[in-house]
Design a protein around this motif. Sequence first.
Motif, PDB file in Angstrom:
ATOM      1  N   THR A  95       0.803  -1.226   0.000  1.00  0.00           N
ATOM      2  CA  THR A  95       0.000   0.000   0.000  1.00  0.00           C
ATOM      3  C   THR A  95       0.834   1.273   0.000  1.00  0.00           C
ATOM      4  O   THR A  95       0.288   2.364   0.148  1.00  0.00           O
ATOM      5  CB  THR A  95      -0.923   0.029   1.228  1.00  0.00           C
ATOM      6  OG1 THR A  95      -0.118  -0.128   2.417  1.00  0.00           O
ATOM      7  CG2 THR A  95      -1.967  -1.069   1.166  1.00  0.00           C
ATOM      8  N   GLY A  96       2.148   1.155  -0.155  1.00  0.00           N
ATOM      9  CA  GLY A  96       2.959   2.363  -0.139  1.00  0.00           C
ATOM     10  C   GLY A  96       4.437   2.069  -0.288  1.00  0.00           C
ATOM     11  O   GLY A  96       4.867   0.907  -0.366  1.00  0.00           O
ATOM     12  N   THR A  97       5.228   3.123  -0.308  1.00  0.00           N
ATOM     13  CA  THR A  97       6.674   3.011  -0.513  1.00  0.00           C
ATOM     14  C   THR A  97       7.327   2.097   0.505  1.00  0.00           C
ATOM     15  O   THR A  97       8.163   1.248   0.168  1.00  0.00           O
ATOM     16  CB  THR A  97       7.319   4.404  -0.439  1.00  0.00           C
ATOM     17  OG1 THR A  97       6.770   5.226  -1.475  1.00  0.00           O
ATOM     18  CG2 THR A  97       8.821   4.319  -0.588  1.00  0.00           C
ATOM     19  N   TRP A  98       6.944   2.238   1.781  1.00  0.00           N
ATOM     20  CA  TRP A  98       7.605   1.451   2.825  1.00  0.00           C
ATOM     21  C   TRP A  98       7.138   0.001   2.801  1.00  0.00           C
ATOM     22  O   TRP A  98       7.925  -0.910   3.098  1.00  0.00           O
ATOM     23  CB  TRP A  98       7.370   2.103   4.188  1.00  0.00           C
ATOM     24  CG  TRP A  98       7.800   3.539   4.182  1.00  0.00           C
ATOM     25  CD1 TRP A  98       7.012   4.645   4.282  1.00  0.00           C
ATOM     26  CD2 TRP A  98       9.136   4.028   3.994  1.00  0.00           C
ATOM     27  NE1 TRP A  98       7.771   5.793   4.181  1.00  0.00           N
ATOM     28  CE2 TRP A  98       9.074   5.445   4.010  1.00  0.00           C
ATOM     29  CE3 TRP A  98      10.380   3.411   3.832  1.00  0.00           C
ATOM     30  CZ2 TRP A  98      10.202   6.250   3.860  1.00  0.00           C
ATOM     31  CZ3 TRP A  98      11.503   4.203   3.673  1.00  0.00           C
ATOM     32  CH2 TRP A  98      11.412   5.602   3.690  1.00  0.00           C
ATOM     33  N   ALA A  99       5.910  -0.239   2.437  1.00  0.00           N
ATOM     34  CA  ALA A  99       5.446  -1.617   2.260  1.00  0.00           C
ATOM     35  C   ALA A  99       6.218  -2.284   1.128  1.00  0.00           C
ATOM     36  O   ALA A  99       6.592  -3.457   1.215  1.00  0.00           O
ATOM     37  CB  ALA A  99       3.950  -1.638   1.972  1.00  0.00           C
ATOM     38  N   ASP A 100       6.472  -1.534   0.073  1.00  0.00           N
ATOM     39  CA  ASP A 100       7.221  -2.046  -1.064  1.00  0.00           C
ATOM     40  C   ASP A 100       8.646  -2.416  -0.647  1.00  0.00           C
ATOM     41  O   ASP A 100       9.188  -3.440  -1.075  1.00  0.00           O
ATOM     42  CB  ASP A 100       7.244  -0.986  -2.167  1.00  0.00           C
ATOM     43  CG  ASP A 100       7.511  -1.571  -3.535  1.00  0.00           C
ATOM     44  OD1 ASP A 100       6.846  -2.550  -3.913  1.00  0.00           O
ATOM     45  OD2 ASP A 100       8.408  -1.038  -4.240  1.00  0.00           O
ATOM     46  N   LYS A 101       9.241  -1.590   0.205  1.00  0.00           N
ATOM     47  CA  LYS A 101      10.595  -1.874   0.702  1.00  0.00           C
ATOM     48  C   LYS A 101      10.597  -3.097   1.607  1.00  0.00           C
ATOM     49  O   LYS A 101      11.540  -3.904   1.588  1.00  0.00           O
ATOM     50  CB  LYS A 101      11.149  -0.654   1.441  1.00  0.00           C
ATOM     51  CG  LYS A 101      11.450   0.548   0.537  1.00  0.00           C
ATOM     52  CD  LYS A 101      11.949   1.724   1.354  1.00  0.00           C
ATOM     53  CE  LYS A 101      12.198   2.947   0.468  1.00  0.00           C
ATOM     54  NZ  LYS A 101      13.338   2.758  -0.444  1.00  0.00           N
ATOM     55  N   ALA A 102       9.540  -3.247   2.416  1.00  0.00           N
ATOM     56  CA  ALA A 102       9.448  -4.420   3.288  1.00  0.00           C
ATOM     57  C   ALA A 102       9.366  -5.696   2.459  1.00  0.00           C
ATOM     58  O   ALA A 102       9.969  -6.718   2.806  1.00  0.00           O
ATOM     59  CB  ALA A 102       8.226  -4.290   4.196  1.00  0.00           C
ATOM     60  N   ILE A 103       8.630  -5.656   1.374  1.00  0.00           N
ATOM     61  CA  ILE A 103       8.508  -6.802   0.477  1.00  0.00           C
ATOM     62  C   ILE A 103       9.869  -7.166  -0.117  1.00  0.00           C
ATOM     63  O   ILE A 103      10.249  -8.347  -0.187  1.00  0.00           O
ATOM     64  CB  ILE A 103       7.484  -6.501  -0.632  1.00  0.00           C
ATOM     65  CG1 ILE A 103       6.076  -6.465  -0.040  1.00  0.00           C
ATOM     66  CG2 ILE A 103       7.573  -7.522  -1.764  1.00  0.00           C
ATOM     67  CD1 ILE A 103       5.018  -5.926  -0.982  1.00  0.00           C
ATOM     68  N   LYS A 104      10.607  -6.156  -0.516  1.00  0.00           N
ATOM     69  CA  LYS A 104      11.935  -6.381  -1.096  1.00  0.00           C
ATOM     70  C   LYS A 104      12.848  -7.111  -0.117  1.00  0.00           C
ATOM     71  O   LYS A 104      13.564  -8.048  -0.497  1.00  0.00           O
ATOM     72  CB  LYS A 104      12.556  -5.036  -1.492  1.00  0.00           C
ATOM     73  CG  LYS A 104      13.948  -5.153  -2.076  1.00  0.00           C
ATOM     74  CD  LYS A 104      14.514  -3.773  -2.414  1.00  0.00           C
ATOM     75  CE  LYS A 104      15.943  -3.892  -2.940  1.00  0.00           C
ATOM     76  NZ  LYS A 104      16.514  -2.544  -3.249  1.00  0.00           N
TER      77      LYS A 104
END
Length: 353
Positions: A95-104
């Motif tokens: 749902t956002g930039t930090w969620a995307d980083k967590a996925i990475k």
Amino acid sequence: MLKHNFSAGPCILPQEVFKKAAAAVLNFNDLSILEISHRSKDFVSVMEKAQSLALEHLGLTGKGYKALFLGGGASMQFLMVAYNLLEKKAAYLNTGTWADKAIKEAKMFGEVIEVASSKADNYNHIPKGYVIPEDVDYFHFQTNNTIFGTQMQYTPDVSVPLICDMSSDIFSRQRDFEKYDLIYAGAQKNMGPAGTTLIVVKEDILGKVSRQIPSMLDYRTHISKDSMFNTPPVFPIYVSMLTLEWLKENGGIDAIEKLNNQKAALIYNEIDRNELFNGFVKEKEDRSAMNATFVLNDSAHTAAFDAMWKEAGINGLNGHRSVGGYRASMYNALTLESVQTLVDVMQQLEKNA
């Protein structure tokens, strides 16, 4: 002039907390809080009180949870969550930039199922209708997205461990916190200065992965040493403790949620009413009570509006580069009067247009 601080983080803090923290820098039982030993009785007392207050506010005292204050920011938790909990596969909501980083980060440790994402729409809404698999090690999501101004208004109903990044709305509203197995939050959004991160974890979810976890990245290490396996960030923890005390003295989460709802209603009503402005978030039900994002419908008004809000003593209103426009971050310590000041400026711009 008193500044109305709408900065997204580091956050606005209560004036009472500033005064107590400033006094402690000069004298905290004959030493500065900046130079006392983290092993001293004085700081051990601070740590214990901060941990106790965090669990008390969340209603998790005596229910199998431990509160940790660690360094590394919430970004370190993207890694630590997966290191400690991901054995085979995990589910994530993007749902956002930090969620995307967590996925990475999680993808380095196992299979990651992205159950839904609003990335294609620049995260202007919270995905709906997704399915969370029942055979994953955990489900990870964020309650609030600071950059884009979206917020999850509900707690997902899952049969797997629920892991949540609450960095930008921790302690701002009630949730059924017992449904969560691990919560983490960087202090700098709603709790204290940058430099420490709160982790609240249910102990019985730990120790189930087969990999060897480095000591510094193992939650069990920090639980066994009461967040003092290494030298903790003393001053940020102290200020977080003061902020949690302030929250308790002012009625706790129940009281602050009512105030936060008033502030959110005030700014969003003006965004919807004033034809010069438009909200960034696509669906009203996804709007954040912490971070209101909006734009001017005509960029010709930008120079005048910027000059007006700065003249009114408003600080930190510029939007993130990913969104542009403006972002009014309304954390717990921001007053209703500050939001009214911003609304007055918006209305004055409308009259001048």
